[in-house]
Design a protein around this motif. Structure first.
Motif, PDB file in Angstrom:
ATOM      1  N   ASP A  43       0.828  -1.215   0.000  1.00 16.38           N
ATOM      2  CA  ASP A  43       0.000   0.000   0.000  1.00 16.38           C
ATOM      3  C   ASP A  43       0.858   1.259   0.000  1.00 16.38           C
ATOM      4  OD1 ASP A  43      -2.322  -1.484   0.009  1.00 16.38           O
ATOM      5  OD2 ASP A  43      -2.621  -1.347   2.183  1.00 16.38           O
ATOM      6  N   GLN A 101       1.922   2.917  -3.273  1.00 13.36           N
ATOM      7  CA  GLN A 101       0.934   3.578  -4.122  1.00 13.36           C
ATOM      8  C   GLN A 101       1.096   5.095  -4.021  1.00 13.36           C
ATOM      9  OE1 GLN A 101      -0.656   1.384  -6.059  1.00 13.36           O
ATOM     10  NE2 GLN A 101       0.520  -0.090  -4.829  1.00 13.36           N
ATOM     11  N   VAL A 111      -0.440   9.146  -4.512  1.00 13.25           N
ATOM     12  CA  VAL A 111      -1.593  10.036  -4.548  1.00 13.25           C
ATOM     13  C   VAL A 111      -1.195  11.240  -5.390  1.00 13.25           C
ATOM     14  CG1 VAL A 111      -0.888  11.020  -2.317  1.00 13.25           C
ATOM     15  CG2 VAL A 111      -3.168  11.481  -3.208  1.00 13.25           C
ATOM     16  N   HIS A 119     -11.028   9.207   1.555  1.00 12.83           N
ATOM     17  CA  HIS A 119     -10.967   8.318   0.393  1.00 12.83           C
ATOM     18  C   HIS A 119     -10.337   6.981   0.771  1.00 12.83           C
ATOM     19  CE1 HIS A 119     -10.432   6.988  -3.751  1.00 12.83           C
ATOM     20  NE2 HIS A 119      -9.181   6.676  -3.425  1.00 12.83           N
ATOM     21  N   LEU A 120      -9.262   7.022   1.536  1.00 10.54           N
ATOM     22  CA  LEU A 120      -8.584   5.785   1.932  1.00 10.54           C
ATOM     23  C   LEU A 120      -9.508   4.867   2.723  1.00 10.54           C
ATOM     24  CD1 LEU A 120      -5.092   7.180   3.054  1.00 10.54           C
ATOM     25  CD2 LEU A 120      -5.562   5.827   1.013  1.00 10.54           C
ATOM     26  N   TRP A 171     -11.277   3.284  -1.158  1.00  8.35           N
ATOM     27  CA  TRP A 171      -9.969   2.994  -1.746  1.00  8.35           C
ATOM     28  C   TRP A 171      -9.869   1.539  -2.183  1.00  8.35           C
ATOM     29  CZ3 TRP A 171      -4.962   1.833   1.259  1.00  8.35           C
ATOM     30  CH2 TRP A 171      -3.849   1.907   0.410  1.00  8.35           C
ATOM     31  N   ASP A 172      -9.303   1.304  -3.376  1.00 12.12           N
ATOM     32  CA  ASP A 172      -9.125  -0.056  -3.885  1.00 12.12           C
ATOM     33  C   ASP A 172      -7.684  -0.533  -3.758  1.00 12.12           C
ATOM     34  OD1 ASP A 172      -7.813   1.447  -5.756  1.00 12.12           O
ATOM     35  OD2 ASP A 172      -9.015   0.794  -7.475  1.00 12.12           O
ATOM     36  N   HIS A 173      -6.892   0.167  -2.957  1.00  7.33           N
ATOM     37  CA  HIS A 173      -5.489  -0.166  -2.681  1.00  7.33           C
ATOM     38  C   HIS A 173      -4.577   0.071  -3.885  1.00  7.33           C
ATOM     39  CE1 HIS A 173      -6.074  -1.895   1.369  1.00  7.33           C
ATOM     40  NE2 HIS A 173      -7.293  -2.111   0.899  1.00  7.33           N
ATOM     41  N   PHE A 183      -4.143   6.720  -6.766  1.00  8.89           N
ATOM     42  CA  PHE A 183      -5.366   7.465  -7.041  1.00  8.89           C
ATOM     43  C   PHE A 183      -5.060   8.948  -7.198  1.00  8.89           C
ATOM     44  CE2 PHE A 183      -4.799   7.161  -2.494  1.00  8.89           C
ATOM     45  CZ  PHE A 183      -5.118   8.411  -2.000  1.00  8.89           C
TER      46      PHE A 183
END
Length: 497
Positions: free
Chosen positions: A76, A79, A81, A198-199, A203-205, A208
């Motif tokens: 995670d 990822q 942002v 959002h998290l 959130w889809d992991h 974004f």
């Protein structure tokens, strides 16, 4: 009671007993079945079909579950942002933002305890539910507030359409004021709150993108503030000279020109003019270092700060920090200088007036480096200020000889100039209505002496001749050195025959 009634009563009791026994038997069978079912689930393993977020913890021990969630957190954190501000994108990884699972241990405990506490029927019901649908425990995803604020400040805030302060410029027609403009800036707290939402909500992991939250930003300096700037409070100038050093003076004065200082605000000349490197417009020129003049980027910036220091003195602004040079300078009297040296010496002053001040700086057509400070004059019209340097002590320089293996045997070359050492007091003398009303010491400065350095050559193939001169240099006696040079020259000539 008749016999018939008694028989009926006994019969009812027997029937009730049989029913009760049957119920107890059935209950025992059911409880046994429930117990048999729930006992199939090990106490040290998580039941099947239990998730924390998207992570399946089925059949795992506590340690295994924590390790699996740690692996997911690591994935995670990779990822990104992406935040849009005025059409520009600012990106950061979640790891940079201090992403973490706030309650991972509590989640694992809840997963481990699921169906293993409470009444037998409740446990059975919970565990039977797992055969039909998964149970998802929701973790709380968090960000480090300070780290994320720093990321936003560094990468997102610069893209905002910020408020524009009112500015003031000096031209041939006088002082001109340009009106302020309201703008926007990134709402850091609001943006962080939106990212967290959002998290934790959708959130889809994966990585974004979202719009950064913005808020109105008011200018800190308005036209009304600057309208009070009408009078010259003080000014000073020094000769700008020429060469590479002149370029640094021009660059430094341009960085300070136009600065508006609000009441109570402090200005650091170092912070405004640094860093001193080629990228920021500076060239190499002479400056003091360890008692010698050497070329460094920004050489000459001290003349900029010194000239401004004198304008500040005549304006009677508050001097917060000021340091003398290590040695005397030629462009102002002793104790009237203000040195800049990395993080160790700076000139800092404060606007102690109740209204803003404006700094005007330039190198004029007569090649004079000039600073003038404008504001609202509140001092008595008859007030006059003078500054007087008083030499407390003087230390004359000597001569220092140094053996130089790169210089031909016997040659002598001046490699370091002499500087007189002084201790000096600066007096501020104030007159009103033509009469002296005060005389105070405003700084005390110490300037180190620097001996004249003469390099003496010892470069020769004759090591004995070189040793004779080197030995004489160690005595620092001019007569002995000259005699040794003569002797060494004879030795060198003899060895060549």
């Amino acid at each position: 009671m008749t016999r018939k009634q008694a028989r009926m009563r006994r019969r009812r009791i027997r029937i009730a007993g049989f029913c009760l026994a049957g119920c107890i038997l059935i209950l025992g069978i059911v409880c046994g079945a429930f117990h048999h079912y729930v006992s199939q689930f090990p106490e040290d393993k998580i039941a099947e079909n239990i998730y924390v977020g998207t992570v399946d913890l089925s059949g795992l021990s506590k340690k295994e579950a924590l390790e699996k969630l740690a692996g997911q957190k690591k994935a995670d954190q990779k990822q990104t942002v992406s935040l849009t501000v005025e059409g520009q994108k600012a990106e950061a990884t979640l790891e940079e933002c201090g992403f973490d699972y706030a309650d991972v241990k509590a989640n694992v405990k809840a997963a481990m305890d699921y169906g293993k506490s409470g009444g037998l029927f409740g446990r059975y019901k919970s565990l039977r539910k797992l055969s039909k649908e998964k149970v998802v425990l929701s973790p709380e995803y968090t960000l480090d507030q300070k780290a994320t604020e720093n990321i936003l400040e560094e990468r997102a805030v610069p893209f905002a359409k910020h408020a524009q302060n009112a500015t003031i410029t000096k031209s041939g027609s006088g002082l001109q004021i340009n009106k302020e403009e309201i703008g926007e800036t990134v709402d850091k707290s609001g943006t962080i709150k939106a990212i967290k939402k959002h998290l934790n909500d959708s959130w889809d992991h994966g990585s974004f993108a979202m719009e950064a939250k913005v808020k109105e930003e008011q200018p800190s300096v308005t036209e009304a503030d600057l309208s009070t700037i009408q009078d010259e409070l003080g000014s000073f100038s020094t000769d700008a000279g020429g060469g590479e050093r002149w370029k640094n003076l021009k660059n430094g004065v341009e960085k300070l020109n136009g600065t508006v200082v609000m009441p109570g605000e402090q200005i650091s000349v170092h912070d405004v003019t640094a860093p001193y490197d080629e990228e920021h417009g500076y060239v190499q020129a002479g400056s003091y270092e360890n008692g010698q003049v050497v070329d460094t980027y920004g050489g000459g910036i001290c003349q900029v700060s010194t000239t401004l220091y004198n304008a500040v003195l005549f304006s009677e602004l508050k001097v917060v920090k000021r340091y003398p040079h290590s040695m005397l300078v030629s462009y102002v009297p002793p104790s009237r200088d203000a040195a800049i040296a990395g993080d160790t010496k700076d000139f800092v002053f404060e606007n102690n007036y109740d209204t803003p001040i404006y700094i005007f700086g330039e190198i004029d057509d007569d090649n004079q480096l000039c600073f003038a400070i404008y504001g609202k004059e509140t001092r008595d019209k008859t007030r006059k200020i003078e500054f007087e340097s008083e030499e407390v002590s003087t230390e004359e320089p000597g001569v220092k000889y140094k053996a130089d293996a790169e210089l031909a045997l016997g040659e002598m070359e001046v490699t370091g100039s002499a500087h007189t050492g002084k201790e000096v007091k600066l007096w501020k003398i104030v007159y009103e209505n033509g009469k002296q009303v005060s005389k105070d010491v405003i700084n005390e400065s110490t300037y180190s002496k620097a001996d004249k350095t003469i390099s003496v050559g010892i470069k020769t193939k004759n090591s004995s001749a070189a040793a004779v001169v080197k030995e004489a240099v160690s005595t620092q006696d001019k007569v002995k050195i000259q005699a040794a040079i003569g002797e060494a020259s004879s030795m060198e000539s003899s060895s060549e025959q």
